[in-house]
Design an enzyme around this catalytic site. Structure first.
Site, mmCIF file in Angstrom:
data_model
loop_
_atom_site.group_PDB
_atom_site.id
_atom_site.type_symbol
_atom_site.label_atom_id
_atom_site.label_comp_id
_atom_site.label_asym_id
_atom_site.label_seq_id
_atom_site.Cartn_x
_atom_site.Cartn_y
_atom_site.Cartn_z
ATOM 1 C CG HIS A 145 -5.888 -1.013 -3.705
ATOM 2 N ND1 HIS A 145 -5.294 0.213 -3.865
ATOM 3 C CD2 HIS A 145 -6.038 -1.170 -2.373
ATOM 4 C CE1 HIS A 145 -5.082 0.763 -2.682
ATOM 5 N NE2 HIS A 145 -5.533 -0.054 -1.756
ATOM 6 C CG ASP A 176 -4.824 1.766 -6.856
ATOM 7 O OD1 ASP A 176 -5.845 1.082 -7.068
ATOM 8 O OD2 ASP A 176 -4.222 1.761 -5.774
ATOM 9 C CB SER A 251 -6.628 2.380 0.330
ATOM 10 O OG SER A 251 -5.375 1.839 0.572
#
Length: 514
Positions: A145, A176, A251
């Protein structure tokens, strides 16, 4: 770029629903092809990662400082900056009532906004995340993402602030995880640990770029393992939970143990506000490493496929199927004809309790084990049938329906770079034929996605079409379509497609829609 999750009762309660083993996870988004890795997947070798699987010393003296660990790990964690185009919002009067049939009945479509001009530059959006250098020659792990839709990706090293342009080797939205590549040698690669050996209560450090302020280290511990709290957003979930502070921008960063070994890729938080509440999640490094090697070697994640529909064991089902009170395993409610399980002798009503010598705790457990196994491998399977344990040998098949992108891998050339960019395809299987009403005598590659700004879209190609021929060469499936797209050397591509009950030709010409 951080995925913030809202609390959802359904995500935490038991879910009694059948799950198809090997359902294709969401694959690469069309826009990723704009910066896709150009190496030939057939010629790529496994990434040379550094691994240390020795156990943590859980009986030693109290640690008073992690400074030596941070000094060693910090240079391996990079800041990732992305630039992407964003779609224009419909600002027309009618755009305020997109689904109002009564409004259209009175005013028609004359307030409809005109379609955007193809030569009009779209506004750009900047994003920030983190990544981890895992090989000295420039492979970097991050989250899918973080780079989704990115046209430009910059990687900045710490502490010297050296900057590189990165390419996307591949991304797997089912976990992911994404892999980037920079053109460099002698980079400070991190040492990988064994996430299976982590224990609840072990110390953990989260290293990343929260809110884009620069590299930051936070400390916590492993609060839980094997979490699956993302609903249906991710197909394969096996998260490490930690209270080490994770915020937007973290992230793709590193979760390391007390010895500085990479044990997870920070991915998500559980939050009502988007900020850290002490519940963060990281993809275990063992899972991330398997996905990475697949993306590097094959250009996609190759997953095992069992060919069954399974459901959770409840106390009532445990009694009904004579499991002697053990609520573990996965109940087979449907077996695919001619699938791997069918050929091995698995029957409806069997309870799978072991796969490849490992205990199957529940549906998610079996799903992860099967997906991580190699197709065509012969694997022992332990089942309970009518209260009696049995052992079978199953030869797994490859998960069908994995989406591929045309013109995104292999040797690139100027003629084919743009014409089929953003077109996603997959193999035709029984479910795809049923969903799109495609007859059994139609063979080719099913189109799953088409970038609205691409030449293919302008030519009339749409999701649900089937590519039958490419430049008068027969297309047998998704792999064939990808291979043919690599060899395009003409100014235009002649496609014969099946669409709307019949076949027709399309010409996709090179244009300028960047």
């Amino acid at each position: 770029m951080k995925k913030a999750m809202k609390t959802d009762k359904k995500a935490f309660g038991p879910r009694m629903r059948a799950v198809v083993l090997g359902v294709a996870a969401a694959a690469l988004v069309g826009s990723l092809s704009l910066s896709a890795f150009s190496g030939d997947a057939n010629d790529r070798k496994p990434a040379k990662v550094i691994v240390d699987n020795s156990p943590i010393d859980r009986t030693g003296d109290r640690i008073v400082s992690f400074a030596p660990v941070v000094k060693r790990v910090g240079p391996s964690v990079v800041n990732v900056y992305t630039t992407s185009k964003v779609e224009m919002r419909d600002t027309s009067f009618n755009g305020a009532f997109p689904n109002d049939e009564l409004f259209r009945r009175f005013f028609g479509d004359r307030f409809e906004a005109p379609p955007p001009r193809r030569d009009m530059p779209l506004p750009r959006r900047n994003g920030v995340g983190s990544g981890v250098i895992v090989t000295e020659d420039g492979y970097i792990l991050t989250n899918a993402h973080v780079v989704k839709g990115a046209e430009e990706i910059r990687v900045v090293l710490s502490p010297d602030k050296k900057e590189y342009t990165a390419e996307v080797v591949g991304a797997d939205e089912g976990t992911d995880i994404a892999v980037l590549k920079v053109d460099a040698e002698g980079l400070p690669a991190i040492t990988m640990g064994d996430s299976d050996k982590l224990e609840v209560g072990d110390l953990a450090l989260a290293v990343g770029n929260p809110f884009g302020i620069g590299q930051t280290v936070t400390m916590g511990m492993v609060g839980a393992k094997g979490r699956a709290t993302m609903g249906d957003d991710l197909e394969y979930q096996d998260f490490i939970q930690t209270d080490a502070a994770i915020n937007p921008g973290n992230s793709g960063g590193a979760l390391v143990d007390a010895r500085g070994r990479l044990v997870g890729i920070n991915t998500a938080i559980l939050s009502r506000t988007g900020g850290n509440h002490g519940i963060g999640f990281a993809v275990p490094v063992n899972l991330a490493r398997n996905v990475m090697q697949n993306l590097i070697e094959h250009g996609r994640v190759v997953r095992g496929y069992l060919g069954v529909v399974i459901q959770e064991i409840t106390p009532a089902l445990a009694t009904a199927f004579d499991l002697k009170g053990e609520e573990r395993g996965a109940l087979v409610s449907q077996v695919q004809e001619d699938g791997a399980a069918d050929e091995a002798g698995v029957k409806v009503g069997d309870v799978i309790v072991e796969f490849n010598g490992e205990t199957v705790k529940d549906v998610r457990s079996l799903k992860l084990k099967v997906a991580g196994a190699s197709p065509r491998s012969k694997t022992p399977l332990k089942i309970v049938r009518d209260g009696k344990a049995m052992e079978l040998q199953v030869r797994l098949k490859e998960l069908p329906g994995e989406d591929r992108l045309l013109s995104d891998r292999g040797e690139r050339n100027s003629a084919s770079d743009e014409k089929l960019k953003g077109v996603g395809v997959e193999d035709l299987d029984r479910e795809a034929r049923r969903r799109h009403r495609i007859p059994s005598d139609v063979s080719g590659a099913l189109v799953t996605s088409v970038d609205p700004r691409s030449e293919a879209y302008e030519a009339g190609l749409r999701p649900g079409d089937v590519i039958l021929e490419m430049n008068r060469q027969t297309v047998s499936g998704a792999d064939d379509a990808v291979e043919l797209s690599r060899k395009l050397d003409t100014d235009a591509v002649l496609l014969r497609i099946w669409s709307g009950g019949g076949s027709r030709y399309l010409v996709v010409e090179e244009g300028d829609n960047k």
